[in-house]
Design an enzyme around this catalytic site. Sequence first.
Site, PDB file in Angstrom:
ATOM      1  CB  THR A   6      -1.140   0.114   1.282  1.00 17.48           C
ATOM      2  OG1 THR A   6      -1.658   1.174   1.228  1.00 17.48           O
ATOM      3  CG2 THR A   6      -0.163  -0.004   2.489  1.00 17.48           C
ATOM      4  CG  ASN A   8      -3.703   5.306   3.022  1.00 21.87           C
ATOM      5  OD1 ASN A   8      -3.443   5.421   4.224  1.00 21.87           O
ATOM      6  ND2 ASN A   8      -4.670   5.667   2.427  1.00 21.87           N
ATOM      7  CE  LYS A  11      -6.646   2.078   1.798  1.00 17.58           C
ATOM      8  NZ  LYS A  11      -6.827   1.468   0.466  1.00 17.58           N
ATOM      9  CG  ASP A  64      -9.957  -0.462  -3.706  1.00 19.39           C
ATOM     10  OD1 ASP A  64      -9.012   0.074  -3.834  1.00 19.39           O
ATOM     11  OD2 ASP A  64     -11.246  -0.382  -3.995  1.00 19.39           O
ATOM     12  CB  SER A  65     -11.529   1.303   1.826  1.00 21.45           C
ATOM     13  OG  SER A  65     -10.604   0.414   2.473  1.00 21.45           O
ATOM     14  CG  PHE A 139      -6.083   7.948   5.743  1.00 17.33           C
ATOM     15  CD1 PHE A 139      -6.918   7.422   4.742  1.00 17.33           C
ATOM     16  CD2 PHE A 139      -6.128   6.921   6.604  1.00 17.33           C
ATOM     17  CE1 PHE A 139      -7.355   5.973   4.574  1.00 17.33           C
ATOM     18  CE2 PHE A 139      -6.469   5.687   6.704  1.00 17.33           C
ATOM     19  CZ  PHE A 139      -7.130   5.241   5.391  1.00 17.33           C
ATOM     20  CG  PHE A 141     -13.954  10.371   2.239  1.00 16.86           C
ATOM     21  CD1 PHE A 141     -14.289  11.751   1.540  1.00 16.86           C
ATOM     22  CD2 PHE A 141     -13.530   9.290   1.279  1.00 16.86           C
ATOM     23  CE1 PHE A 141     -14.318  11.924   0.405  1.00 16.86           C
ATOM     24  CE2 PHE A 141     -13.712   9.471   0.113  1.00 16.86           C
ATOM     25  CZ  PHE A 141     -13.938  10.873  -0.595  1.00 16.86           C
ATOM     26  CG  HIS A 167     -14.130   1.010   6.865  1.00 22.28           C
ATOM     27  ND1 HIS A 167     -14.009   1.882   7.739  1.00 22.28           N
ATOM     28  CD2 HIS A 167     -13.242   1.249   5.963  1.00 22.28           C
ATOM     29  CE1 HIS A 167     -13.107   2.809   7.611  1.00 22.28           C
ATOM     30  NE2 HIS A 167     -12.585   2.455   6.156  1.00 22.28           N
TER      31      HIS A 167
HETATM   32  P1  IMP Z   1      -8.628   3.094  -1.854  1.00 23.47           P
HETATM   33  O1  IMP Z   1      -8.889   3.113  -3.141  1.00 23.47           O
HETATM   34  O2  IMP Z   1      -8.859   2.093  -1.117  1.00 23.47           O
HETATM   35  O3  IMP Z   1      -7.053   3.697  -1.708  1.00 23.47           O
HETATM   36  O4  IMP Z   1      -9.254   4.135  -1.233  1.00 23.47           O
HETATM   37  C1  IMP Z   1     -10.357   5.283  -1.706  1.00 23.47           C
HETATM   38  C2  IMP Z   1     -10.318   6.577  -1.182  1.00 23.47           C
HETATM   39  O5  IMP Z   1     -10.999   6.447   0.113  1.00 23.47           O
HETATM   40  C3  IMP Z   1      -8.899   6.931  -0.567  1.00 23.47           C
HETATM   41  O6  IMP Z   1      -8.787   8.205  -1.336  1.00 23.47           O
HETATM   42  C4  IMP Z   1      -9.091   7.518   0.753  1.00 23.47           C
HETATM   43  O7  IMP Z   1      -9.220   8.692   0.763  1.00 23.47           O
HETATM   44  C5  IMP Z   1     -10.456   6.789   1.213  1.00 23.47           C
HETATM   45  N1  IMP Z   1     -10.612   5.837   2.259  1.00 23.47           N
HETATM   46  C6  IMP Z   1     -10.030   4.790   2.096  1.00 23.47           C
HETATM   47  N2  IMP Z   1     -10.337   4.243   3.266  1.00 23.47           N
HETATM   48  C7  IMP Z   1     -10.497   5.234   4.264  1.00 23.47           C
HETATM   49  C8  IMP Z   1     -10.831   5.252   5.530  1.00 23.47           C
HETATM   50  O8  IMP Z   1     -10.525   4.381   6.392  1.00 23.47           O
HETATM   51  N3  IMP Z   1     -11.223   6.361   6.119  1.00 23.47           N
HETATM   52  C9  IMP Z   1     -11.308   7.406   5.373  1.00 23.47           C
HETATM   53  N4  IMP Z   1     -11.124   7.544   4.084  1.00 23.47           N
HETATM   54  C10 IMP Z   1     -10.571   6.416   3.550  1.00 23.47           C
END
Ligand code: IMP
Length: 184
Positions: A6, A8, A11, A64-65, A139, A141, A167
């Site tokens: 990652t 991030n 995460k 992925d979130s 980070f 949202f 989550h």
């Molecule tokens: P990703 O594609 O999983 O990296 O995440 C999609 C977007 O959702 C990213 O730009 C993050 O800013 C946001 N995101 C993912 N996980 C979280 C979280 O746990 N809290 C807040 N924002 C999140």
Amino acid sequence: MIRFVTTNEGKFQEVFDKLLGHGIRIERVDRAYPEIQADSLEKIVRFGATELDDQVPGDYLIDDSGLFVDALGGFPGPYSSYAFKRLGCAGILKLLAGVPRRSASFLTVFLLRKGGEHHTFRGEVPGTIADGERGKGGFGFDPIFLPEGETRTFAEMSVTEKNRHSHRGRAADELLRFLVRSQP
Ligand code: IMP
């Protein structure tokens, strides 16, 4: 040793903290991999894994979130990364200005490659979108998401507290159950 691939740091901190609490240490691989635009998080991690399988040795994990806002028909959902870059928290708040229905949920899908096989785990948390941004932690949202039953946003919580409600914490619980079950 599981490698969490990652870019991030947030995460990584969360999953590291959660698994370390159960005696499992993971390592971070800070590298990007292609994230397709698709209508489900599962499809996104499965595509990512086809790219990483040849490139990362041994067992690895990807995440992925997405944030799914009910009044916006589930948007941004699987498009959260793009929406965060273009709109940020302020943009989501603007889309919801004057909208009384604030319900939303956060979803994480993990893909673990272990012993050459792919396994996926999900974690979901219902909640609401706050009226404004609150808190300096976390980070993405985090400053606008209130998990159900809480008065604080994720950004107002420590990593350990966020893990208790989030989550990703729930997906990590599923992952832990699997790891315990598959121990020799
Ligand atoms: P990703 O594609 O999983 O990296 O995440 C999609 C977007 O959702 C990213 O730009 C993050 O800013 C946001 N995101 C993912 N996980 C979280 C979280 O746990 N809290 C807040 N924002 C999140």
